[in-house]
Design an enzyme around this catalytic site. Structure first.
Site, mmCIF file in Angstrom:
data_model
loop_
_atom_site.group_PDB
_atom_site.id
_atom_site.type_symbol
_atom_site.label_atom_id
_atom_site.label_comp_id
_atom_site.label_asym_id
_atom_site.label_seq_id
_atom_site.Cartn_x
_atom_site.Cartn_y
_atom_site.Cartn_z
ATOM 1 N N GLU A 1 -3.942 1.961 9.927
ATOM 2 C CA GLU A 1 -4.370 1.508 8.529
ATOM 3 C C GLU A 1 -2.937 1.326 7.636
ATOM 4 O OE1 GLU A 1 -7.279 3.315 6.541
ATOM 5 O OE2 GLU A 1 -8.838 2.627 7.991
ATOM 6 N N GLU B 1 -14.394 1.321 15.802
ATOM 7 C CA GLU B 1 -15.240 1.564 14.748
ATOM 8 C C GLU B 1 -16.182 0.584 14.555
ATOM 9 O OE1 GLU B 1 -12.861 3.281 11.650
ATOM 10 O OE2 GLU B 1 -11.191 3.871 12.972
HETATM 11 C C1 GLA Z 1 -11.596 4.560 8.709
HETATM 12 C C2 GLA Z 1 -11.111 5.516 9.676
HETATM 13 C C3 GLA Z 1 -12.027 6.136 10.169
HETATM 14 C C4 GLA Z 1 -13.197 6.614 9.340
HETATM 15 C C5 GLA Z 1 -13.576 5.456 8.569
HETATM 16 C C6 GLA Z 1 -14.659 5.882 7.800
HETATM 17 O O1 GLA Z 1 -11.866 3.365 9.215
HETATM 18 O O2 GLA Z 1 -10.003 4.932 10.679
HETATM 19 O O3 GLA Z 1 -11.608 7.313 10.979
HETATM 20 O O4 GLA Z 1 -12.613 7.647 8.512
HETATM 21 O O5 GLA Z 1 -12.675 4.777 7.794
HETATM 22 O O6 GLA Z 1 -15.644 6.701 8.234
#
Ligand code: GLA
Length: 375
Positions: free
Chosen positions: A153, A259
């Site tokens: 990020e 994710e």
């Molecule tokens: C981001 C992070 C993850 C997690 C999510 C929320 O996407 O990369 O590790 O913390 O937020 O759970």
């Protein structure tokens, strides 16, 4: 004799019955299927979660236990307890083990980028600290962790770089430095850049530009992680598909859908303005709170049939799109094993009951998966 024949025919029928399909075998050869695991699953106290995980998934990522603040509460002081158990758990259960994440502004060791007076440290010191942290963690699990989210990020939706402490001190250079350190620590480990909202065109432009810069400098990056935190009304599926292909076409890299979770609830962001009131005000004020919750949590855990069907239809459309692009997609990773594990139950609104994953609260696979299991 009759009895003997009966036994023989039962045995024959059993041996000819098709082996029961599991998700990981159905998608084998297309992409690796993984899930994020939490502490209960790692420690074996969620045995039902563990058995559905081991049965249907072939890889794991740690939801939290390898993030810098978790593993290193104070810079240089490590607590490996849960992280070691995570890697052991994966190996014991025949799961490919992945690492998440080395450098991230959030859930970051509080003094990683600051001196004892709370001031940002110098570029030289930050480079040294990044090298120390990355080398320590990657080396500890060398040959055991198959791939790492090296940087998480770093780029915003408008295509600008996030003004994190890492960026404030080193500018964009913190990214190639992180990849270089990881590559030196374990030359055979896969290295990824991971980010959300990859359907945002300006964001993707900058990610692609950043990847190309790494490649021009001879720094290895193996794939780009598209965090799949999606909703019922975003992103546009065609756009998402185009962006997956753009990464391959413009950089030669594969994509991992990391994710993955799709909220079944109305989308709301903390920056939302709800009838002239900000998200936080609406939540704070008892007079507006109920009306607000009515809007953003209308089902209170009892999803109407049509909402549940719509969720299944849309998730199936995502999966079909991933299958169409399996030549580019290396791995799909759900962000949690079953619905009750999901962070979406508490974010951005605490206490909602979401249903964003492929396995429900009763540890059953969601109906949309039947088609793939019985094809
Ligand atoms: C981001 C992070 C993850 C997690 C999510 C929320 O996407 O990369 O590790 O913390 O937020 O759970």
């Amino acid at each position: 004799m009759k009895r003997f024949l009966l036994i023989v025919s039962v045995l024959l029928a059993a041996s000819c019955a098709p082996a029961e399909q599991t998700l990981k075998t159905v998608f084998e050869g297309k992409f690796i299927l993984g899930a994020a695991v939490n502490q209960a699953q790692i420690l074996g106290t969620d045995s039902r979660g563990d058995s559905v995980l081991v049965r249907h998934f072939s890889a794991i990522e740690p939801e939290n236990c390898l993030k810098s603040a978790e593993i290193m509460p104070v810079f240089g002081q490590y607590d490996w307890t849960l992280a070691d158990r995570y890697v052991d758990f994966g190996e014991k259960n025949g799961l490919a083990v992945y690492g998440h994440c080395l450098i991230w502004h959030s859930q970051c060791t509080p003094d990683f980028c600051y001196d004892k007076d709370g001031k940002l440290i110098s570029p030289e010191l930050l480079k040294e600290r990044m090298k120390q942290h990355i080398t320590t963690v990657v080396t500890r699990y060398k040959g055991r962790i198959k791939g790492w989210d090296v940087v998480n990020e770093a780029i915003l939706e408008d295509g600008s770089y996030r003004q994190s402490p890492f960026w404030e001190i080193l500018g964009e250079d913190f990214i190639p430095w992180a990849f270089q350190c990881a590559q030196e620590a374990d030359p055979s480990c896969e290295l990824y850049y991971n980010d959300y909202s990859m359907h945002e065109p300006k964001k993707l432009d900058t990610v692609i530009e950043m990847v190309k810069k790494l490649q021009e400098q001879g720094i290895r990056i193996d794939a780009v992680g598209f965090q799949g935190h999606v909703g019922m009304d975003y992103p546009n599926l065609n756009l998402y598909e185009r962006h997956i292909r753009r990464v391959k076409e413009e950089t030669g890299l594969d994509v991992c859908i990391t994710e993955l979770d799709m909220s079944i609830l109305p989308s709301v962001t903390q920056s939302a303005d709800i009838g002239g009131v900000s998200f936080f005000e609406a939540m704070r004020n008892p007079e507006t709170r109920e009306a607000f919750l009515e809007k953003v949590d209308p089902y209170r855990g009892n999803y109407p049939e049509e909402v549940f069907t719509a969720w299944n239809t849309r998730m199936s459309a995502f999966l079909d799109m991933f299958l169409r692009n399996a030549d580019v997609i290396r791995r799909i990773n759900l962000w949690g094993v079953c619905d009750s594990d999901s962070w979406k139950n508490g974010w951005p609104i605490p206490g909602r009951k979401d249903a964003p994953l492929w396995v429900d609260r009763d540890y059953e696979l969601k109906p949309f998966l039947n088609t793939y299991l019985h094809e």
